[in-house]
Design a protein around this motif. Sequence first.
Motif, PDB file in Angstrom:
ATOM      1  N   GLU A  95      69.841  60.787  40.146  1.00  0.00           N
ATOM      2  CA  GLU A  95      69.266  61.390  38.853  1.00  0.00           C
ATOM      3  C   GLU A  95      68.389  60.679  37.892  1.00  0.00           C
ATOM      4  O   GLU A  95      67.405  61.199  37.296  1.00  0.00           O
ATOM      5  CB  GLU A  95      70.546  62.168  38.196  1.00  0.00           C
ATOM      6  CG  GLU A  95      71.183  63.223  38.897  1.00  0.00           C
ATOM      7  CD  GLU A  95      72.647  63.566  38.568  1.00  0.00           C
ATOM      8  OE1 GLU A  95      72.837  64.645  38.127  1.00  0.00           O
ATOM      9  OE2 GLU A  95      73.684  62.411  38.521  1.00  0.00           O
ATOM     10  N   GLN A  99      64.662  61.436  36.987  1.00  0.00           N
ATOM     11  CA  GLN A  99      64.145  61.234  35.519  1.00  0.00           C
ATOM     12  C   GLN A  99      63.078  60.550  35.387  1.00  0.00           C
ATOM     13  O   GLN A  99      61.998  60.701  34.867  1.00  0.00           O
ATOM     14  CB  GLN A  99      65.125  60.916  34.447  1.00  0.00           C
ATOM     15  CG  GLN A  99      64.991  61.389  33.134  1.00  0.00           C
ATOM     16  CD  GLN A  99      66.378  61.240  32.465  1.00  0.00           C
ATOM     17  OE1 GLN A  99      67.110  60.354  32.793  1.00  0.00           O
ATOM     18  NE2 GLN A  99      66.374  61.879  31.248  1.00  0.00           N
ATOM     19  N   GLU A 102      59.633  61.864  36.821  1.00  0.00           N
ATOM     20  CA  GLU A 102      59.138  62.781  35.944  1.00  0.00           C
ATOM     21  C   GLU A 102      58.536  62.137  34.834  1.00  0.00           C
ATOM     22  O   GLU A 102      57.382  62.360  34.411  1.00  0.00           O
ATOM     23  CB  GLU A 102      60.415  63.522  35.275  1.00  0.00           C
ATOM     24  CG  GLU A 102      61.059  64.668  36.215  1.00  0.00           C
ATOM     25  CD  GLU A 102      62.261  65.378  35.522  1.00  0.00           C
ATOM     26  OE1 GLU A 102      61.947  66.594  35.761  1.00  0.00           O
ATOM     27  OE2 GLU A 102      62.813  64.875  34.531  1.00  0.00           O
ATOM     28  N   GLU A 103      59.112  61.194  34.096  1.00  0.00           N
ATOM     29  CA  GLU A 103      58.551  60.509  33.089  1.00  0.00           C
ATOM     30  C   GLU A 103      57.101  59.557  33.376  1.00  0.00           C
ATOM     31  O   GLU A 103      56.205  59.666  32.745  1.00  0.00           O
ATOM     32  CB  GLU A 103      59.409  59.375  32.258  1.00  0.00           C
ATOM     33  CG  GLU A 103      60.361  60.124  31.491  1.00  0.00           C
ATOM     34  CD  GLU A 103      61.670  59.223  31.141  1.00  0.00           C
ATOM     35  OE1 GLU A 103      61.670  58.025  31.489  1.00  0.00           O
ATOM     36  OE2 GLU A 103      62.638  59.872  30.494  1.00  0.00           O
ATOM     37  N   ILE A 107      55.342  65.021  34.519  1.00  0.00           N
ATOM     38  CA  ILE A 107      55.831  66.363  34.984  1.00  0.00           C
ATOM     39  C   ILE A 107      57.249  66.497  35.421  1.00  0.00           C
ATOM     40  O   ILE A 107      57.940  65.425  35.017  1.00  0.00           O
ATOM     41  CB  ILE A 107      55.025  66.569  36.192  1.00  0.00           C
ATOM     42  CG1 ILE A 107      55.624  65.625  37.508  1.00  0.00           C
ATOM     43  CG2 ILE A 107      53.538  66.735  36.099  1.00  0.00           C
ATOM     44  CD1 ILE A 107      54.864  65.938  38.821  1.00  0.00           C
ATOM     45  N   GLN A 108      57.732  67.718  35.488  1.00  0.00           N
ATOM     46  CA  GLN A 108      59.131  67.886  35.668  1.00  0.00           C
ATOM     47  C   GLN A 108      59.363  68.511  37.026  1.00  0.00           C
ATOM     48  O   GLN A 108      58.258  68.674  37.588  1.00  0.00           O
ATOM     49  CB  GLN A 108      59.496  69.154  34.766  1.00  0.00           C
ATOM     50  CG  GLN A 108      59.298  68.732  33.069  1.00  0.00           C
ATOM     51  CD  GLN A 108      60.453  69.167  32.418  1.00  0.00           C
ATOM     52  OE1 GLN A 108      61.253  70.124  32.515  1.00  0.00           O
ATOM     53  NE2 GLN A 108      60.989  68.126  31.638  1.00  0.00           N
ATOM     54  N   VAL A 109      60.221  68.287  37.331  1.00  0.00           N
ATOM     55  CA  VAL A 109      60.930  68.702  38.890  1.00  0.00           C
ATOM     56  C   VAL A 109      60.163  70.163  38.937  1.00  0.00           C
ATOM     57  O   VAL A 109      60.545  71.166  38.061  1.00  0.00           O
ATOM     58  CB  VAL A 109      62.453  68.755  39.290  1.00  0.00           C
ATOM     59  CG1 VAL A 109      62.640  69.417  40.462  1.00  0.00           C
ATOM     60  CG2 VAL A 109      62.788  67.548  38.981  1.00  0.00           C
ATOM     61  N   GLN A 111      56.869  70.684  39.228  1.00  0.00           N
ATOM     62  CA  GLN A 111      55.575  70.719  38.675  1.00  0.00           C
ATOM     63  C   GLN A 111      54.582  69.761  39.690  1.00  0.00           C
ATOM     64  O   GLN A 111      55.128  68.883  40.230  1.00  0.00           O
ATOM     65  CB  GLN A 111      55.613  70.222  37.221  1.00  0.00           C
ATOM     66  CG  GLN A 111      56.196  71.476  36.376  1.00  0.00           C
ATOM     67  CD  GLN A 111      56.219  71.015  34.998  1.00  0.00           C
ATOM     68  OE1 GLN A 111      56.059  69.839  34.410  1.00  0.00           O
ATOM     69  NE2 GLN A 111      56.505  72.018  34.109  1.00  0.00           N
ATOM     70  N   THR A 113      51.041  67.308  39.188  1.00  0.00           N
ATOM     71  CA  THR A 113      50.127  66.584  38.271  1.00  0.00           C
ATOM     72  C   THR A 113      48.901  67.329  38.044  1.00  0.00           C
ATOM     73  O   THR A 113      48.579  67.933  38.905  1.00  0.00           O
ATOM     74  CB  THR A 113      50.013  65.080  38.555  1.00  0.00           C
ATOM     75  OG1 THR A 113      49.523  65.142  39.970  1.00  0.00           O
ATOM     76  CG2 THR A 113      51.388  64.188  38.608  1.00  0.00           C
ATOM     77  N   THR A 122      62.948  68.410  44.365  1.00  0.00           N
ATOM     78  CA  THR A 122      64.367  67.819  44.845  1.00  0.00           C
ATOM     79  C   THR A 122      64.732  68.679  46.088  1.00  0.00           C
ATOM     80  O   THR A 122      64.119  69.718  46.458  1.00  0.00           O
ATOM     81  CB  THR A 122      65.656  68.295  43.489  1.00  0.00           C
ATOM     82  OG1 THR A 122      65.464  69.440  43.339  1.00  0.00           O
ATOM     83  CG2 THR A 122      65.337  67.357  42.348  1.00  0.00           C
TER      84      THR A 122
ATOM     85  N   HIS B 442      68.126  67.934  33.347  1.00  0.00           N
ATOM     86  CA  HIS B 442      66.883  68.205  34.212  1.00  0.00           C
ATOM     87  C   HIS B 442      67.355  68.523  35.630  1.00  0.00           C
ATOM     88  O   HIS B 442      66.864  69.361  36.122  1.00  0.00           O
ATOM     89  CB  HIS B 442      65.861  67.318  34.113  1.00  0.00           C
ATOM     90  CG  HIS B 442      66.123  65.879  34.602  1.00  0.00           C
ATOM     91  ND1 HIS B 442      67.063  65.091  34.112  1.00  0.00           N
ATOM     92  CD2 HIS B 442      65.878  65.728  35.720  1.00  0.00           C
ATOM     93  CE1 HIS B 442      67.281  64.227  35.153  1.00  0.00           C
ATOM     94  NE2 HIS B 442      66.561  64.334  36.189  1.00  0.00           N
TER      95      HIS B 442
END
Lengths: 163, 444
Positions: A95, A99, A102-103, A107-109, A111, A113, A122, B442
Motif C-alpha cells: 500500500e 501511494q 501515485e505521488e 495520478i491516482q489508481v 488514472q 498520466t 491494482t 486510496h
Amino acid sequence: MSVLSASTIQEIQKIKTRYPEGRHKSALLPALHLAQAECGWLPVETMNQVADVLDLQPIEVYEVATFYTMFHVKPVGKYVLEVCRTGPCCNIGAEELIQYIEEKLGIQVGQTTEDKLFTLKTVECLASCGSGPVLQIGPEYIYHENLTKESIDFLIAELKTKA
Amino acid sequence: MSKKILLEHINVSGINTLEVFVQHGGYQSVKKALSMSTDEVLEEVKKSGLRGRGGAGFPTGMKWSFLDKKSDKPRYLVCNADESEPGTFKDRFLMEKIPHALIEGMITSSYTLGANTSYIYVRGEMMHAIRILEQAIQEAYKAGYLGKNILGSNYSLDLYVHPGGGAYICGEETALLESLEGKRGNPRNKPPFPAVWGLYGCPTVVNNVETIADIPWIVNHGGDAYAAIGIGKSTGTKLISACGNINKPGVYEIELGITVEDFIYSDQYCGGIPNGKKLKAVVAGGSSVPILPSELILKTATGEPRLMTYESLGDGGFVSGTMLGSGGFIVYDEDQCIVRNLWNFTRFYHHESCGQCSPCREGTGWMEKVLHRIENGHGKMSDIDLLVDIAKKIEGKTICPLGEAAAWPVASAIRHFRAEFEEHVINPESCCKKHLHGQLEHAH
Ligand SMILES: Cc1cc2nc3c(=O)[nH]c(=O)nc-3n(C[C@H](O)[C@H](O)[C@H](O)COP(=O)(O)O)c2cc1C
Ligand code: SF4
Ligand code: FES
C-alpha cells in the motif's frame, strides 16, 4: 477498415486450429490478448474485428472482454503498471508503494498520466507472494518483484527513456 | 533430507531444457506408460493414494476412474494452472523452473485417460510461464514425445497452452471449462460433473499442475512406493508456498507428515519469524481456509503436535482445525492486524465473485463494507455478530465453493480473534493508527 494487422489476423487464424472443428470460440481469449498487444487496449472497432475473424457475434466478444480484468475496454497509457494489492503483499508494504507511485506520477489508481505514458492499476495476488511487493507491466506482462521505492524509481526512469 | 519428487533437480542449470531434463531421468514415464495398458497405469495411480493438489484433496485415481468410458465422445485432460488463490505460488514456480515436469505428466496422464487433445489453462497474467511452456512443448514435439504416434506407439497427443484473462473464479474447474470454451467464467451447476459433461460437453478430467507433475514418478516407481512416503491417507510430497513474516519465504517440497512447528521454525524450511517476533496466526492452505491462532496451528485442541497432512490440519473440524488446501502457507507475526487482513481478503472475494448467486454477490459485499467500517473505527459491537450471520447465510447456498471460500475466513477469524474485533470497536485508536487517519485510504 482493418484495425488489426495482417500478421495478427493470421496468428488468430492459426490459434483457431488448436480447438476442435466448430469450437473456434475457444480462441477468443488468446485472440483478445493478441489484439490488445497490438492496439494497446480494446476499442469497439477492434473487438468487432475479432468477432469477425472468429465468426462470432460482437456481443459475444464484448461480454467476455468485460468479464476479465486483463482486458482494457477504456484507453490506457503505453505502460500499464499493475501493483498487487492483496493481503500478503500489503503486509510487506504494497500500500505504501502504491501511494508512492501515485505521488511520483501525479495520478491516482485507475488514472493515466497526461503524457499518456503510464496508467496505474491494482491487481489481485499475482502468485508471487514470497517475493512481493510485486507489479506487472503489460503487454509482455513482466513481473517486477521485491519492489522498493528505489527499484520503482529505476523502473519508471527506464520506461521513460525507452518510450 | 526429506524425499524430493518434484524439486530434486531444481537447482541443476538448464533443467528447463528438454536435453538436461532428459539427462536427469525426464520423460522415462512416457516410455514406461506406453508399454503398459491404460488400466494398469490407472491402478498405480489409485494405489499411490495421490490426492488433488489444487485445494480440495480429492483422490486422483478415483477421479480418473469416474471418467465416462462408455461415451463415444472424445475425452479431455485439462490442467488447471490458474493459480490465483492468495498465498499460493507453487504452480507458477514449477512451470517456470521445470516446465517439462508438467508436460511429461500431461502426456502420461493423457495416455492413461485416453485423451488425444489436452490443454493447460494458464492464468493470463503468467505470460512468462506461458512463453516458457510453449517453448518446452515445441521441444517435446521435436523429440517425438508429442504429436502423432508418440515414440513409435499407436498413441497420439496434441498439447496446447491456453491463456486465461484475469479472473480468480476461473480456477474453479467448471468456470475454467466455460472460460476455455471462450465464455465468461461463470461456474456451472454440478452435477453433471466434468467426468461426464466437461469441455465441449465431453468427458473431462481437470487436475492441478502439481497433481499432474506427480504422475511420472508414480509411473516410474509404482503406486506402492509413492504411498510409502507420507503418513496415512496423506501420501507423497506436497509443494508448500510459504510467505508472510518468516525468514525464508519460498516454495518448499515437504514430505507430508512433518510437523507444522518444524516447517515454520526449521532452517530447512521457513527459518522462523524475523526480528524475534512471536507467531500470532497462520493461514495454512491459501486465503480460503480458516485462520488458526498460534496455539492451535502448532498443536491440535487435544494437544497433539499438528502435522502437515490433510488429516492433522483438519483435526478439530472448523471449530479448532483448518485445511491443507492449496499449500499457500501465510504466516502472521504479533504485529499483524487480523481485522485488516480479513477485510483485505473479503474485499478480494467480493471483487472476484462472478455474481451469479445473490448470497455470494451481495454477501461478500456486505461483509467487506462491515469489515471496512470496523477497521476504520466506525464499527458497532453488533457488527461482529452481523458478520457471523452473513457468513452463515452464504455457506452452502451457492453454485460454487467461492461462497464458502469467502465465508470461512470470516467465521474463523471471529471465532479465534473476537477480542481483537471488539477492541477495534471499543478503542479504535489502539490498532492500525495510520489506516484510521486515512493515509492509506486510496488503496481501498
Ligand atoms: C474459487 C475457486 C478457485 C480455485 N482455484 C484453483 C486454482 O487456481 N488451481 C487449482 O488447481 N484448483 C483451483 N480450484 C479447485 C478446482 O475447482 C479443482 O478442484 C481442481 O483444479 C482439481 O484438481 P486436483 O484434483 O488435481 O486438485 C479452485 C476452486 C474454487 C472454488
Ligand atoms: S458462489 Fe459466487 S463465484 Fe461461485 S457461482 Fe455463485 S456468485 Fe459466482
Ligand atoms: S499477495 Fe501479492 S502476489 Fe500474492
